[in-house]
Design an enzyme around this catalytic site. Structure first.
Site, PDB file in Angstrom:
ATOM      1  N   SER A  50       0.788  -1.237   0.000  1.00 33.08           N
ATOM      2  CA  SER A  50       0.000   0.000   0.000  1.00 33.08           C
ATOM      3  C   SER A  50       0.820   1.287   0.000  1.00 33.08           C
ATOM      4  O   SER A  50       0.281   2.356  -0.329  1.00 33.08           O
ATOM      5  CB  SER A  50      -0.947  -0.001   1.201  1.00 33.08           C
ATOM      6  OG  SER A  50      -0.228  -0.249   2.391  1.00 33.08           O
ATOM      7  N   GLU A  75      -4.114  -1.234   6.553  1.00 31.98           N
ATOM      8  CA  GLU A  75      -4.452   0.192   6.486  1.00 31.98           C
ATOM      9  C   GLU A  75      -5.777   0.467   7.201  1.00 31.98           C
ATOM     10  O   GLU A  75      -6.577  -0.434   7.417  1.00 31.98           O
ATOM     11  CB  GLU A  75      -4.529   0.642   5.021  1.00 31.98           C
ATOM     12  CG  GLU A  75      -3.215   0.501   4.258  1.00 31.98           C
ATOM     13  CD  GLU A  75      -2.096   1.411   4.770  1.00 31.98           C
ATOM     14  OE1 GLU A  75      -2.371   2.353   5.535  1.00 31.98           O
ATOM     15  OE2 GLU A  75      -0.923   1.155   4.403  1.00 31.98           O
ATOM     16  N   ALA A 112      -0.805  -9.318   7.845  1.00 29.79           N
ATOM     17  CA  ALA A 112      -0.133 -10.290   6.960  1.00 29.79           C
ATOM     18  C   ALA A 112       0.644 -11.341   7.749  1.00 29.79           C
ATOM     19  O   ALA A 112       0.971 -12.399   7.217  1.00 29.79           O
ATOM     20  CB  ALA A 112       0.833  -9.552   6.032  1.00 29.79           C
ATOM     21  N   LEU A 139       7.190  -5.795   3.751  1.00 30.01           N
ATOM     22  CA  LEU A 139       6.577  -5.316   4.995  1.00 30.01           C
ATOM     23  C   LEU A 139       7.568  -4.478   5.797  1.00 30.01           C
ATOM     24  O   LEU A 139       8.758  -4.786   5.838  1.00 30.01           O
ATOM     25  CB  LEU A 139       6.145  -6.492   5.874  1.00 30.01           C
ATOM     26  CG  LEU A 139       5.010  -7.386   5.384  1.00 30.01           C
ATOM     27  CD1 LEU A 139       4.692  -8.435   6.437  1.00 30.01           C
ATOM     28  CD2 LEU A 139       3.774  -6.572   5.055  1.00 30.01           C
ATOM     29  N   TYR A 225      18.326  -2.695   3.159  1.00 30.63           N
ATOM     30  CA  TYR A 225      19.064  -1.436   3.040  1.00 30.63           C
ATOM     31  C   TYR A 225      20.426  -1.620   3.691  1.00 30.63           C
ATOM     32  O   TYR A 225      20.540  -2.285   4.719  1.00 30.63           O
ATOM     33  CB  TYR A 225      18.293  -0.289   3.721  1.00 30.63           C
ATOM     34  CG  TYR A 225      19.025   1.018   3.611  1.00 30.63           C
ATOM     35  CD1 TYR A 225      19.195   1.612   2.367  1.00 30.63           C
ATOM     36  CD2 TYR A 225      19.583   1.636   4.724  1.00 30.63           C
ATOM     37  CE1 TYR A 225      19.914   2.794   2.236  1.00 30.63           C
ATOM     38  CE2 TYR A 225      20.295   2.817   4.599  1.00 30.63           C
ATOM     39  CZ  TYR A 225      20.459   3.383   3.355  1.00 30.63           C
ATOM     40  OH  TYR A 225      21.175   4.547   3.219  1.00 30.63           O
ATOM     41  N   TYR A 235      21.592   1.375  11.752  1.00 30.48           N
ATOM     42  CA  TYR A 235      20.899   0.535  10.764  1.00 30.48           C
ATOM     43  C   TYR A 235      21.619  -0.802  10.533  1.00 30.48           C
ATOM     44  O   TYR A 235      21.264  -1.804  11.141  1.00 30.48           O
ATOM     45  CB  TYR A 235      20.679   1.301   9.436  1.00 30.48           C
ATOM     46  CG  TYR A 235      19.550   0.659   8.654  1.00 30.48           C
ATOM     47  CD1 TYR A 235      18.260   1.201   8.678  1.00 30.48           C
ATOM     48  CD2 TYR A 235      19.743  -0.531   7.954  1.00 30.48           C
ATOM     49  CE1 TYR A 235      17.205   0.567   8.021  1.00 30.48           C
ATOM     50  CE2 TYR A 235      18.696  -1.165   7.303  1.00 30.48           C
ATOM     51  CZ  TYR A 235      17.436  -0.606   7.328  1.00 30.48           C
ATOM     52  OH  TYR A 235      16.400  -1.238   6.687  1.00 30.48           O
ATOM     53  N   VAL A 274      12.300   8.546   1.165  1.00 31.80           N
ATOM     54  CA  VAL A 274      11.378   8.986   2.221  1.00 31.80           C
ATOM     55  C   VAL A 274      10.151   8.088   2.176  1.00 31.80           C
ATOM     56  O   VAL A 274       9.423   8.063   1.182  1.00 31.80           O
ATOM     57  CB  VAL A 274      10.927  10.448   2.004  1.00 31.80           C
ATOM     58  CG1 VAL A 274      10.066  10.912   3.176  1.00 31.80           C
ATOM     59  CG2 VAL A 274      12.101  11.364   1.815  1.00 31.80           C
TER      60      VAL A 274
END
Ligand code: NAD
Length: 400
Positions: A50, A75, A112, A139, A225, A235, A274
Protein backbone atom coordinates in the site's frame (compact mmCIF):
# COMPACT_ATOMS: atom_id res chain seq x y z
CA UNK A 1 -14.80 17.63 4.49
CA UNK A 2 -11.69 19.73 3.86
CA UNK A 3 -8.60 17.71 4.75
CA UNK A 4 -5.36 19.38 5.85
CA UNK A 5 -2.10 17.76 6.93
CA UNK A 6 -1.76 17.15 10.67
CA UNK A 7 1.87 16.22 11.31
CA UNK A 8 2.72 14.66 14.67
CA UNK A 9 6.47 14.04 14.90
CA UNK A 10 7.39 11.66 12.09
CA UNK A 11 3.83 10.79 11.05
CA UNK A 12 0.99 12.67 9.43
CA UNK A 13 -2.29 11.55 10.97
CA UNK A 14 -4.43 12.72 8.05
CA UNK A 15 -4.34 11.81 4.36
CA UNK A 16 -5.95 13.28 1.26
CA UNK A 17 -7.86 10.90 -1.07
CA UNK A 18 -7.43 12.92 -4.27
CA UNK A 19 -3.82 13.75 -3.39
CA UNK A 20 -2.97 10.08 -2.82
CA UNK A 21 -4.74 9.21 -6.07
CA UNK A 22 -2.66 11.84 -7.87
CA UNK A 23 0.54 10.48 -6.32
CA UNK A 24 -0.35 6.95 -7.45
CA UNK A 25 -1.33 8.31 -10.89
CA UNK A 26 2.08 9.97 -11.28
CA UNK A 27 3.83 6.68 -10.47
CA UNK A 28 1.64 4.80 -12.96
CA UNK A 29 2.39 7.42 -15.62
CA UNK A 30 6.13 7.11 -14.98
CA UNK A 31 6.08 3.32 -15.40
CA UNK A 32 3.94 3.50 -18.55
CA UNK A 33 6.26 6.09 -20.06
CA UNK A 34 9.16 3.62 -19.80
CA UNK A 35 7.33 1.16 -22.09
CA UNK A 36 6.55 -2.51 -21.58
CA UNK A 37 9.02 -4.77 -19.78
CA UNK A 38 11.15 -7.11 -21.90
CA UNK A 39 9.80 -10.17 -20.04
CA UNK A 40 6.66 -10.21 -17.96
CA UNK A 41 5.42 -11.78 -14.76
CA UNK A 42 1.73 -12.63 -15.15
CA UNK A 43 0.56 -13.20 -11.57
CA UNK A 44 2.15 -11.16 -8.80
CA UNK A 45 1.59 -11.09 -5.03
CA UNK A 46 2.85 -8.04 -3.14
CA UNK A 47 2.92 -8.36 0.66
CA UNK A 48 3.00 -4.78 1.99
CA UNK A 49 1.62 -3.22 -1.20
CA UNK A 50 0.00 0.00 0.00
CA UNK A 51 2.90 2.44 0.46
CA UNK A 52 6.61 2.92 -0.27
CA UNK A 53 8.53 0.17 -2.06
CA UNK A 54 5.62 -2.30 -2.01
CA UNK A 55 3.27 0.18 -3.69
CA UNK A 56 5.90 0.91 -6.35
CA UNK A 57 6.33 -2.85 -6.89
CA UNK A 58 2.61 -3.35 -7.42
CA UNK A 59 2.48 -0.43 -9.85
CA UNK A 60 5.53 -1.66 -11.81
CA UNK A 61 4.05 -5.17 -12.07
CA UNK A 62 0.59 -4.01 -13.17
CA UNK A 63 1.43 -1.10 -15.42
CA UNK A 64 4.86 -2.18 -16.68
CA UNK A 65 3.97 -5.84 -17.24
CA UNK A 66 0.14 -5.88 -17.37
CA UNK A 67 0.34 -8.38 -14.51
CA UNK A 68 -2.59 -9.49 -12.42
CA UNK A 69 -1.71 -8.37 -8.89
CA UNK A 70 -2.82 -9.25 -5.40
CA UNK A 71 -1.94 -6.79 -2.62
CA UNK A 72 -1.82 -7.39 1.13
CA UNK A 73 -1.61 -4.43 3.47
CA UNK A 74 -2.63 -3.10 6.88
CA UNK A 75 -4.45 0.19 6.49
CA UNK A 76 -7.16 2.16 8.27
CA UNK A 77 -10.43 2.88 6.47
CA UNK A 78 -12.25 6.15 7.05
CA UNK A 79 -14.49 6.06 10.10
CA UNK A 80 -16.72 8.57 11.84
CA UNK A 81 -15.93 11.16 9.19
CA UNK A 82 -12.15 10.87 9.73
CA UNK A 83 -9.89 10.34 6.73
CA UNK A 84 -8.56 6.86 5.99
CA UNK A 85 -4.81 6.22 6.06
CA UNK A 86 -2.74 7.13 3.00
CA UNK A 87 -2.18 3.49 2.05
CA UNK A 88 -5.93 2.94 1.96
CA UNK A 89 -6.37 5.77 -0.52
CA UNK A 90 -3.35 4.54 -2.51
CA UNK A 91 -4.86 1.06 -2.84
CA UNK A 92 -8.24 2.53 -3.84
CA UNK A 93 -6.61 4.62 -6.58
CA UNK A 94 -4.45 1.73 -7.74
CA UNK A 95 -7.42 -0.67 -7.96
CA UNK A 96 -9.54 1.87 -9.88
CA UNK A 97 -6.71 2.44 -12.38
CA UNK A 98 -6.10 -1.32 -12.77
CA UNK A 99 -9.83 -1.96 -13.24
CA UNK A 100 -10.00 0.76 -15.89
CA UNK A 101 -7.38 -1.17 -17.89
CA UNK A 102 -9.07 -4.53 -17.33
CA UNK A 103 -6.29 -5.72 -14.98
CA UNK A 104 -7.19 -7.99 -12.08
CA UNK A 105 -6.37 -6.34 -8.72
CA UNK A 106 -7.29 -8.31 -5.61
CA UNK A 107 -6.66 -6.85 -2.17
CA UNK A 108 -6.75 -7.98 1.45
CA UNK A 109 -6.47 -5.58 4.38
CA UNK A 110 -5.31 -6.97 7.72
CA UNK A 111 -2.40 -8.57 9.51
CA UNK A 112 -0.13 -10.29 6.96
CA UNK A 113 1.73 -12.01 9.82
CA UNK A 114 -1.33 -14.04 10.78
CA UNK A 115 -2.13 -17.48 9.38
CA UNK A 116 -5.77 -16.40 8.93
CA UNK A 117 -4.68 -13.73 6.47
CA UNK A 118 -2.42 -16.18 4.65
CA UNK A 119 -5.29 -18.68 4.33
CA UNK A 120 -7.65 -15.98 3.03
CA UNK A 121 -5.15 -14.72 0.47
CA UNK A 122 -4.23 -18.24 -0.66
CA UNK A 123 -7.91 -19.10 -1.08
CA UNK A 124 -8.49 -16.05 -3.23
CA UNK A 125 -5.34 -16.56 -5.32
CA UNK A 126 -6.46 -20.16 -5.97
CA UNK A 127 -9.90 -19.03 -7.07
CA UNK A 128 -9.14 -15.76 -8.79
CA UNK A 129 -5.55 -15.84 -10.10
CA UNK A 130 -3.63 -19.13 -10.31
CA UNK A 131 0.06 -19.82 -9.59
CA UNK A 132 2.32 -16.84 -8.92
CA UNK A 133 5.35 -15.84 -11.00
CA UNK A 134 6.52 -13.24 -8.51
CA UNK A 135 6.11 -12.70 -4.75
CA UNK A 136 7.36 -9.38 -3.37
CA UNK A 137 7.85 -9.19 0.39
CA UNK A 138 7.86 -5.53 1.44
CA UNK A 139 6.58 -5.32 4.99
CA UNK A 140 7.83 -2.70 7.45
CA UNK A 141 6.07 -3.21 10.74
CA UNK A 142 6.52 -2.27 14.38
CA UNK A 143 5.17 -5.55 15.79
CA UNK A 144 4.33 -9.13 14.90
CA UNK A 145 2.35 -11.79 16.69
CA UNK A 146 4.03 -15.10 15.92
CA UNK A 147 1.30 -17.58 14.99
CA UNK A 148 3.41 -20.44 16.44
CA UNK A 149 4.04 -19.20 20.00
CA UNK A 150 1.30 -16.54 20.14
CA UNK A 151 3.79 -13.96 21.48
CA UNK A 152 3.65 -10.38 20.18
CA UNK A 153 7.18 -9.16 19.39
CA UNK A 154 8.03 -5.46 19.04
CA UNK A 155 10.83 -4.30 16.80
CA UNK A 156 13.15 -1.46 17.82
CA UNK A 157 15.72 0.70 16.06
CA UNK A 158 18.73 0.60 18.36
CA UNK A 159 22.48 0.11 18.12
CA UNK A 160 24.03 -3.12 19.36
CA UNK A 161 26.80 -3.25 21.96
CA UNK A 162 27.42 0.43 22.70
CA UNK A 163 25.36 3.61 22.94
CA UNK A 164 25.46 5.70 19.79
CA UNK A 165 25.38 9.49 19.65
CA UNK A 166 24.92 11.34 16.37
CA UNK A 167 23.21 14.29 14.83
CA UNK A 168 19.65 13.78 13.69
CA UNK A 169 17.09 15.97 11.96
CA UNK A 170 13.84 16.72 13.71
CA UNK A 171 11.97 17.09 10.43
CA UNK A 172 8.89 18.59 12.04
CA UNK A 173 10.79 21.37 13.84
CA UNK A 174 13.56 21.76 11.27
CA UNK A 175 16.19 21.31 13.96
CA UNK A 176 19.47 19.44 13.82
CA UNK A 177 19.94 17.95 17.28
CA UNK A 178 22.14 15.30 18.86
CA UNK A 179 20.49 12.03 19.74
CA UNK A 180 21.87 9.26 21.93
CA UNK A 181 20.52 5.78 21.47
CA UNK A 182 21.07 3.16 24.15
CA UNK A 183 22.13 -0.27 22.96
CA UNK A 184 19.50 -2.94 22.57
CA UNK A 185 19.16 -5.83 25.00
CA UNK A 186 19.41 -9.41 23.69
CA UNK A 187 15.63 -9.64 24.04
CA UNK A 188 15.13 -6.52 21.89
CA UNK A 189 17.49 -7.85 19.23
CA UNK A 190 15.62 -11.16 19.19
CA UNK A 191 12.24 -9.38 18.98
CA UNK A 192 13.37 -7.19 16.05
CA UNK A 193 14.56 -10.28 14.17
CA UNK A 194 11.18 -11.92 14.84
CA UNK A 195 9.37 -8.91 13.31
CA UNK A 196 11.64 -7.77 10.48
CA UNK A 197 13.66 -10.93 9.79
CA UNK A 198 12.70 -13.61 7.31
CA UNK A 199 10.51 -15.90 9.42
CA UNK A 200 7.24 -14.58 8.05
CA UNK A 201 8.52 -14.43 4.44
CA UNK A 202 9.44 -18.11 4.76
CA UNK A 203 5.98 -18.86 6.20
CA UNK A 204 4.27 -17.19 3.23
CA UNK A 205 6.43 -19.13 0.76
CA UNK A 206 5.87 -22.45 2.57
CA UNK A 207 2.11 -21.99 2.63
CA UNK A 208 1.92 -20.82 -1.00
CA UNK A 209 4.17 -23.74 -2.00
CA UNK A 210 2.00 -26.29 -0.15
CA UNK A 211 -1.06 -24.87 -1.93
CA UNK A 212 0.69 -25.34 -5.29
CA UNK A 213 0.62 -21.60 -5.96
CA UNK A 214 4.26 -21.03 -6.89
CA UNK A 215 4.59 -21.32 -10.66
CA UNK A 216 7.52 -22.93 -12.46
CA UNK A 217 10.33 -20.32 -12.48
CA UNK A 218 8.67 -18.32 -9.66
CA UNK A 219 10.75 -15.53 -8.16
CA UNK A 220 10.49 -13.93 -4.77
CA UNK A 221 12.19 -10.73 -3.63
CA UNK A 222 12.54 -9.02 -0.23
CA UNK A 223 14.01 -5.56 0.30
CA UNK A 224 17.04 -4.56 2.33
CA UNK A 225 19.06 -1.44 3.04
CA UNK A 226 22.80 -1.11 3.71
CA UNK A 227 23.79 2.56 3.36
CA UNK A 228 27.02 4.30 4.37
CA UNK A 229 29.01 3.89 7.58
CA UNK A 230 27.52 7.01 9.16
CA UNK A 231 24.18 5.18 9.49
CA UNK A 232 25.57 1.72 10.33
CA UNK A 233 25.36 1.94 14.15
CA UNK A 234 21.62 2.57 13.90
CA UNK A 235 20.90 0.53 10.76
CA UNK A 236 23.23 -2.04 9.23
CA UNK A 237 24.97 -2.93 12.51
CA UNK A 238 21.93 -2.24 14.69
CA UNK A 239 18.86 -4.28 15.56
CA UNK A 240 17.29 -3.77 12.12
CA UNK A 241 20.55 -4.86 10.46
CA UNK A 242 20.45 -8.06 12.50
CA UNK A 243 16.90 -8.65 11.22
CA UNK A 244 18.05 -8.00 7.65
CA UNK A 245 20.91 -10.51 8.09
CA UNK A 246 18.22 -13.05 8.98
CA UNK A 247 16.25 -11.99 5.89
CA UNK A 248 19.34 -12.74 3.77
CA UNK A 249 19.76 -16.18 5.35
CA UNK A 250 16.08 -16.79 4.62
CA UNK A 251 16.62 -15.80 0.98
CA UNK A 252 19.25 -18.54 0.73
CA UNK A 253 16.88 -21.13 2.26
CA UNK A 254 13.98 -20.13 0.00
CA UNK A 255 16.29 -20.13 -3.01
CA UNK A 256 17.18 -23.77 -2.28
CA UNK A 257 13.54 -24.64 -1.71
CA UNK A 258 12.55 -23.18 -5.08
CA UNK A 259 15.29 -24.89 -7.07
CA UNK A 260 13.01 -27.85 -7.86
CA UNK A 261 10.75 -25.54 -9.85
CA UNK A 262 13.61 -23.44 -11.27
CA UNK A 263 12.59 -20.62 -8.94
CA UNK A 264 14.84 -18.04 -7.30
CA UNK A 265 14.80 -15.90 -4.16
CA UNK A 266 16.54 -12.53 -4.10
CA UNK A 267 17.35 -9.72 -1.75
CA UNK A 268 17.26 -6.35 -3.43
CA UNK A 269 19.29 -3.73 -1.59
CA UNK A 270 17.39 -0.53 -2.32
CA UNK A 271 18.40 3.09 -1.86
CA UNK A 272 17.28 5.33 0.99
CA UNK A 273 13.99 7.09 0.22
CA UNK A 274 11.38 8.99 2.22
CA UNK A 275 8.71 6.54 3.37
CA UNK A 276 6.64 6.16 6.50
CA UNK A 277 9.11 3.49 7.66
CA UNK A 278 12.33 5.44 7.00
CA UNK A 279 11.07 8.66 8.62
CA UNK A 280 10.83 6.80 11.94
CA UNK A 281 14.54 5.87 12.02
CA UNK A 282 16.77 8.24 14.01
CA UNK A 283 19.68 9.81 12.02
CA UNK A 284 18.30 8.53 8.68
CA UNK A 285 16.16 11.63 7.83
CA UNK A 286 19.28 13.83 8.12
CA UNK A 287 21.23 11.42 5.92
CA UNK A 288 18.39 11.31 3.36
CA UNK A 289 18.14 15.11 3.26
CA UNK A 290 21.86 15.40 2.48
CA UNK A 291 21.77 12.46 0.05
CA UNK A 292 18.84 13.95 -1.89
CA UNK A 293 20.69 17.24 -2.30
CA UNK A 294 23.81 15.50 -3.60
CA UNK A 295 22.00 13.04 -5.87
CA UNK A 296 19.74 15.76 -7.30
CA UNK A 297 22.79 17.93 -8.03
CA UNK A 298 24.32 14.99 -9.91
CA UNK A 299 21.06 14.22 -11.75
CA UNK A 300 20.91 10.81 -10.06
CA UNK A 301 17.93 11.27 -7.76
CA UNK A 302 15.52 8.33 -7.53
CA UNK A 303 12.36 7.65 -5.59
CA UNK A 304 10.61 4.31 -4.91
CA UNK A 305 9.04 4.08 -8.34
CA UNK A 306 12.29 4.84 -10.20
CA UNK A 307 14.13 2.23 -8.15
CA UNK A 308 11.52 -0.46 -8.63
CA UNK A 309 10.98 0.24 -12.31
CA UNK A 310 14.74 -0.16 -12.74
CA UNK A 311 14.72 -3.31 -10.57
CA UNK A 312 12.09 -4.91 -12.84
CA UNK A 313 13.42 -3.58 -16.15
CA UNK A 314 17.18 -3.84 -15.72
CA UNK A 315 17.41 -6.73 -13.28
CA UNK A 316 14.52 -9.11 -12.60
CA UNK A 317 13.09 -9.18 -16.12
CA UNK A 318 16.13 -8.19 -18.15
CA UNK A 319 17.50 -10.72 -20.61
CA UNK A 320 20.19 -12.66 -18.71
CA UNK A 321 18.41 -12.15 -15.39
CA UNK A 322 19.55 -10.21 -12.36
CA UNK A 323 23.20 -9.43 -11.68
CA UNK A 324 24.02 -10.00 -8.03
CA UNK A 325 26.92 -9.07 -5.76
CA UNK A 326 29.13 -11.56 -3.89
CA UNK A 327 26.37 -12.13 -1.36
CA UNK A 328 23.71 -12.83 -3.95
CA UNK A 329 22.00 -9.42 -3.56
CA UNK A 330 20.73 -7.18 -6.34
CA UNK A 331 22.25 -3.74 -5.68
CA UNK A 332 19.71 -1.08 -6.55
CA UNK A 333 21.65 1.23 -4.21
CA UNK A 334 24.48 1.36 -6.79
CA UNK A 335 24.00 5.08 -7.48
CA UNK A 336 23.58 6.04 -3.81
CA UNK A 337 26.79 4.20 -2.95
CA UNK A 338 28.94 5.73 -5.73
CA UNK A 339 32.19 6.88 -4.06
CA UNK A 340 31.77 10.46 -5.31
CA UNK A 341 28.22 10.66 -3.90
CA UNK A 342 29.27 9.28 -0.54
CA UNK A 343 32.38 11.50 -0.36
CA UNK A 344 30.20 14.59 -0.81
CA UNK A 345 27.69 13.38 1.81
CA UNK A 346 30.56 12.75 4.24
CA UNK A 347 31.90 16.25 3.62
CA UNK A 348 28.52 17.92 4.23
CA UNK A 349 27.48 15.77 7.21
CA UNK A 350 29.52 17.52 9.97
CA UNK A 351 28.72 20.97 8.61
CA UNK A 352 24.93 20.74 8.88
CA UNK A 353 23.38 22.70 11.74
CA UNK A 354 19.87 24.00 12.36
CA UNK A 355 20.96 27.32 10.80
CA UNK A 356 22.41 25.72 7.66
CA UNK A 357 20.00 22.83 7.15
CA UNK A 358 18.11 24.50 4.31
CA UNK A 359 21.27 25.49 2.47
CA UNK A 360 23.31 22.32 2.94
CA UNK A 361 20.57 19.70 2.63
CA UNK A 362 17.47 19.12 0.56
CA UNK A 363 15.27 19.77 3.57
CA UNK A 364 12.56 21.22 1.31
CA UNK A 365 12.64 18.11 -0.89
CA UNK A 366 12.47 15.85 2.15
CA UNK A 367 9.45 17.75 3.50
CA UNK A 368 7.74 17.71 0.13
CA UNK A 369 8.36 13.97 -0.25
CA UNK A 370 7.08 13.35 3.27
CA UNK A 371 3.84 15.30 2.74
CA UNK A 372 3.28 13.65 -0.62
CA UNK A 373 3.28 10.26 1.13
CA UNK A 374 0.00 11.42 2.64
CA UNK A 375 -1.37 13.02 -0.52
CA UNK A 376 -0.48 16.63 0.30
CA UNK A 377 1.41 19.16 -1.81
CA UNK A 378 0.57 17.58 -5.17
CA UNK A 379 0.03 19.79 -8.16
CA UNK A 380 -3.48 19.91 -9.57
CA UNK A 381 -5.25 19.00 -6.31
CA UNK A 382 -7.59 21.59 -4.81
CA UNK A 383 -6.86 21.30 -1.10
CA UNK A 384 -9.48 23.93 -0.26
CA UNK A 385 -12.28 21.89 -1.83
CA UNK A 386 -14.65 19.56 0.01
CA UNK A 387 -13.62 15.93 -0.40
CA UNK A 388 -15.29 12.62 0.49
CA UNK A 389 -13.09 10.73 2.98
CA UNK A 390 -15.02 7.45 2.71
CA UNK A 391 -13.54 5.75 -0.34
CA UNK A 392 -13.89 2.05 -1.19
CA UNK A 393 -11.15 -0.19 -2.60
CA UNK A 394 -12.42 -2.23 -5.55
CA UNK A 395 -11.38 -5.88 -5.18
CA UNK A 396 -10.97 -5.71 -1.38
CA UNK A 397 -12.25 -8.45 0.88
CA UNK A 398 -11.23 -8.82 4.49
CA UNK A 399 -10.48 -12.18 6.09
CA UNK A 400 -13.43 -13.94 7.68
P1 NAD B 1 6.36 1.51 4.20
O1 NAD B 1 6.11 1.87 5.63
O2 NAD B 1 6.14 2.54 3.17
O3 NAD B 1 5.46 0.23 3.79
C1 NAD B 1 5.20 -0.82 4.66
C2 NAD B 1 4.09 -1.69 4.09
O4 NAD B 1 3.89 -2.78 5.01
C3 NAD B 1 2.72 -0.99 3.94
O5 NAD B 1 2.07 -1.47 2.78
C4 NAD B 1 1.94 -1.49 5.18
O6 NAD B 1 0.51 -1.51 5.02
C5 NAD B 1 2.49 -2.89 5.28
N1 NAD B 1 2.33 -3.50 6.60
C6 NAD B 1 2.90 -3.14 7.77
N2 NAD B 1 2.53 -3.99 8.76
C7 NAD B 1 1.70 -4.90 8.18
C8 NAD B 1 1.00 -6.03 8.65
N3 NAD B 1 1.08 -6.44 9.93
N4 NAD B 1 0.21 -6.71 7.79
C9 NAD B 1 0.09 -6.33 6.49
N5 NAD B 1 0.78 -5.29 5.96
C10 NAD B 1 1.55 -4.58 6.81
O7 NAD B 1 7.84 0.91 4.16
P2 NAD B 1 9.01 0.90 3.07
O8 NAD B 1 10.00 1.93 3.45
O9 NAD B 1 8.48 0.85 1.68
O10 NAD B 1 9.69 -0.50 3.44
C11 NAD B 1 9.42 -1.70 2.74
C12 NAD B 1 10.69 -2.55 2.73
O11 NAD B 1 11.71 -1.84 2.03
C13 NAD B 1 11.23 -2.84 4.14
O12 NAD B 1 11.77 -4.13 4.16
C14 NAD B 1 12.36 -1.82 4.26
O13 NAD B 1 13.35 -2.21 5.19
C15 NAD B 1 12.88 -1.82 2.84
N6 NAD B 1 13.72 -0.65 2.47
C16 NAD B 1 13.30 0.62 2.74
C17 NAD B 1 14.13 1.69 2.41
C18 NAD B 1 13.73 3.13 2.70
O14 NAD B 1 14.58 4.02 2.60
N7 NAD B 1 12.47 3.39 3.01
C19 NAD B 1 15.36 1.46 1.78
C20 NAD B 1 15.74 0.15 1.47
C21 NAD B 1 14.90 -0.90 1.84
Amino acid sequence: MIIKPKVRGFVCVTAHPEGCARHVGEQIAFVKAQGALPQKPRNVLVIGSSTGYGLASRIAAAFGASARTFGVFFERPSSKGKPASAGWYNMAAFARAAEAEGLYAGSANGDAFSDEMKAEVIGRIEQEMGPLDLVIYSLAAPRRTDPVDGVTYRSCLKPIGEPYTAQTLDTDRKEVVPVTLDPASEEEIHATVKVMGGEDWQRWIDQLDRAGLLAEGCRTVAYDYVGPEVTWPVYHHGTIGRAKAHLRETARCIDEQLQGKSGKAFISVNKAVVTQASSAIPVVPLYISILFKVMKEEGLHEDCIHQIDRLFREQLYAPGGPQTDGEGCIRMDDREMLPEIQARVKELWPQVTTASVEELTDYAGYQQGFLQLFGFGLEGVDYEAETEPDVCIPGLRNPG
